[in-house]
Scaffold this motif. Structure first.
Motif, PDB file in Angstrom:
ATOM      1  N   ASN A 170       0.834  -1.192   0.000  1.00  0.00           N
ATOM      2  CA  ASN A 170       0.000   0.000   0.000  1.00  0.00           C
ATOM      3  C   ASN A 170       0.877   1.254   0.000  1.00  0.00           C
ATOM      4  O   ASN A 170       1.768   1.381   0.831  1.00  0.00           O
ATOM      5  CB  ASN A 170      -0.900  -0.014   1.239  1.00  0.00           C
ATOM      6  CG  ASN A 170      -2.173   0.747   1.048  1.00  0.00           C
ATOM      7  OD1 ASN A 170      -2.674   0.898  -0.060  1.00  0.00           O
ATOM      8  ND2 ASN A 170      -2.725   1.240   2.134  1.00  0.00           N
TER       9      ASN A 170
ATOM     10  N   GLU B 231      -9.506   8.725  -9.394  1.00  0.00           N
ATOM     11  CA  GLU B 231      -8.972   7.390  -9.126  1.00  0.00           C
ATOM     12  C   GLU B 231      -8.598   6.696 -10.433  1.00  0.00           C
ATOM     13  O   GLU B 231      -7.615   5.961 -10.494  1.00  0.00           O
ATOM     14  CB  GLU B 231      -9.983   6.576  -8.318  1.00  0.00           C
ATOM     15  CG  GLU B 231     -10.135   7.107  -6.907  1.00  0.00           C
ATOM     16  CD  GLU B 231     -11.224   6.428  -6.086  1.00  0.00           C
ATOM     17  OE1 GLU B 231     -11.931   5.542  -6.616  1.00  0.00           O
ATOM     18  OE2 GLU B 231     -11.350   6.785  -4.903  1.00  0.00           O
TER      19      GLU B 231
ATOM     20  N   LYS C  19      -4.957   5.179 -11.308  1.00  0.00           N
ATOM     21  CA  LYS C  19      -4.840   3.771 -11.702  1.00  0.00           C
ATOM     22  C   LYS C  19      -4.119   3.644 -13.042  1.00  0.00           C
ATOM     23  O   LYS C  19      -3.250   2.792 -13.210  1.00  0.00           O
ATOM     24  CB  LYS C  19      -6.223   3.121 -11.770  1.00  0.00           C
ATOM     25  CG  LYS C  19      -6.171   1.632 -11.884  1.00  0.00           C
ATOM     26  CD  LYS C  19      -7.536   1.014 -11.668  1.00  0.00           C
ATOM     27  CE  LYS C  19      -7.395  -0.475 -11.496  1.00  0.00           C
ATOM     28  NZ  LYS C  19      -8.639  -1.119 -11.122  1.00  0.00           N
TER      29      LYS C  19
ATOM     30  N   LEU D 280      -4.697  -3.481  -6.928  1.00  0.00           N
ATOM     31  CA  LEU D 280      -5.892  -4.052  -6.322  1.00  0.00           C
ATOM     32  C   LEU D 280      -6.936  -2.990  -6.029  1.00  0.00           C
ATOM     33  O   LEU D 280      -8.136  -3.235  -6.164  1.00  0.00           O
ATOM     34  CB  LEU D 280      -5.535  -4.802  -5.039  1.00  0.00           C
ATOM     35  CG  LEU D 280      -4.556  -5.977  -5.202  1.00  0.00           C
ATOM     36  CD1 LEU D 280      -4.262  -6.603  -3.857  1.00  0.00           C
ATOM     37  CD2 LEU D 280      -5.122  -7.003  -6.171  1.00  0.00           C
ATOM     38  N   SER D 281      -6.473  -1.793  -5.603  1.00  0.00           N
ATOM     39  CA  SER D 281      -7.427  -0.720  -5.315  1.00  0.00           C
ATOM     40  C   SER D 281      -6.742   0.635  -5.323  1.00  0.00           C
ATOM     41  O   SER D 281      -5.536   0.741  -5.112  1.00  0.00           O
ATOM     42  CB  SER D 281      -8.103  -0.943  -3.959  1.00  0.00           C
ATOM     43  OG  SER D 281      -7.167  -0.846  -2.909  1.00  0.00           O
TER      44      SER D 281
ATOM     45  N   TYR E 182      -7.733   4.659  -3.821  1.00  0.00           N
ATOM     46  CA  TYR E 182      -8.663   5.401  -2.988  1.00  0.00           C
ATOM     47  C   TYR E 182      -8.177   6.837  -2.825  1.00  0.00           C
ATOM     48  O   TYR E 182      -7.014   7.059  -2.503  1.00  0.00           O
ATOM     49  CB  TYR E 182      -8.785   4.746  -1.611  1.00  0.00           C
ATOM     50  CG  TYR E 182      -9.582   5.551  -0.621  1.00  0.00           C
ATOM     51  CD1 TYR E 182     -10.968   5.590  -0.675  1.00  0.00           C
ATOM     52  CD2 TYR E 182      -8.945   6.294   0.357  1.00  0.00           C
ATOM     53  CE1 TYR E 182     -11.702   6.338   0.224  1.00  0.00           C
ATOM     54  CE2 TYR E 182      -9.667   7.054   1.273  1.00  0.00           C
ATOM     55  CZ  TYR E 182     -11.050   7.065   1.196  1.00  0.00           C
ATOM     56  OH  TYR E 182     -11.768   7.809   2.093  1.00  0.00           O
TER      57      TYR E 182
ATOM     58  N   ASN F 221      -3.069   0.430  -3.728  1.00  0.00           N
ATOM     59  CA  ASN F 221      -2.723  -0.875  -3.179  1.00  0.00           C
ATOM     60  C   ASN F 221      -2.384  -1.817  -4.325  1.00  0.00           C
ATOM     61  O   ASN F 221      -3.213  -2.056  -5.205  1.00  0.00           O
ATOM     62  CB  ASN F 221      -3.892  -1.420  -2.355  1.00  0.00           C
ATOM     63  CG  ASN F 221      -3.509  -2.655  -1.566  1.00  0.00           C
ATOM     64  OD1 ASN F 221      -2.398  -3.156  -1.681  1.00  0.00           O
ATOM     65  ND2 ASN F 221      -4.441  -3.150  -0.775  1.00  0.00           N
TER      66      ASN F 221
ATOM     67  N   GLU G  77      -0.791  -5.555  -5.938  1.00  0.00           N
ATOM     68  CA  GLU G  77      -0.878  -6.988  -5.676  1.00  0.00           C
ATOM     69  C   GLU G  77       0.393  -7.501  -4.995  1.00  0.00           C
ATOM     70  O   GLU G  77       0.338  -8.369  -4.140  1.00  0.00           O
ATOM     71  CB  GLU G  77      -1.106  -7.733  -6.995  1.00  0.00           C
ATOM     72  CG  GLU G  77      -1.243  -9.230  -6.835  1.00  0.00           C
ATOM     73  CD  GLU G  77      -1.532  -9.920  -8.144  1.00  0.00           C
ATOM     74  OE1 GLU G  77      -2.552 -10.612  -8.226  1.00  0.00           O
ATOM     75  OE2 GLU G  77      -0.734  -9.751  -9.097  1.00  0.00           O
TER      76      GLU G  77
END
Length: 178
Positions: A107, A119, A123, A133-134, A136, A152, A154
């Motif tokens: 993270n 976001e 990304k 994975l995410s 935010y 975050n 993998e």
């Protein structure tokens, strides 16, 4: 010890040293004496707690980087008041990146994000370093960005590559994102 009033002169890292592992008996005067043979000292301070007790580290700022380099060469790893001291160039907190090779994290924290960052844009930019994975972005009650967020990954390797490449990069309308 007089204080430099001009903020830019006070905040420069040129000639500024960080000294640690100081004995509790070392005060501003002893620190000044220890370093005064190497050049003109602009400021000299031992960090103390609320009670005035030494925290074991301090800062010395010379008028030139040459004087600072001489002090490092002569005093780093030397014995002073029964302790081996560490002397190195001062590095601003914002410029320090110290991650152990064994560190295992996925993270990443991002700060100072422009208001126009989405976001999806984060990304897009960070996906070049591996599977995400995410993403935010923290938002206030009105849905406006608070200027910070998280990505975050993998794997830890992907997160480390992203951190090394993106640390300090400005993201936004005029930065690294399209």
């Amino acid at each position: 010890m007089w204080s430099v009033r001009h903020r830019d002169a006070r905040n420069t890292v040129i000639g500024n040293l960080f000294v640690k592992n100081l004995s509790n008996s070392v005060d501003n005067g002893k620190l000044y004496e220890m370093f005064s043979n190497f050049g003109t000292i602009l400021s000299c301070k031992v960090a103390t707690d609320e009670g005035g007790k030494s925290k074991g580290f301090g800062f010395v700022q010379f008028d030139s980087q040459e004087s600072a380099n001489s002090a490092i060469e002569n005093l780093h790893d030397s014995l002073f008041d029964g302790k081996t001291i560490y002397v190195a160039n001062f590095i601003r907190k914002s410029d320090r990146v110290s991650i152990s090779p064994e560190a295992n994290f996925t993270n990443l924290y991002m700060k100072n994000l422009d208001q126009d960052i989405t976001e999806e844009l984060i990304k897009l930019k960070f996906s070049e370093f591996g599977k995400i994975l995410s993403v935010y972005i923290a938002k206030d009650d009105n849905g406006n960005s608070k200027g910070f967020g998280f990505v975050n990954f993998e794997s830890s390797d992907c997160a480390k590559r992203a951190m090394e490449a993106m640390n300090g990069v400005q993201l936004g309308a005029y930065g690294a994102l399209p």
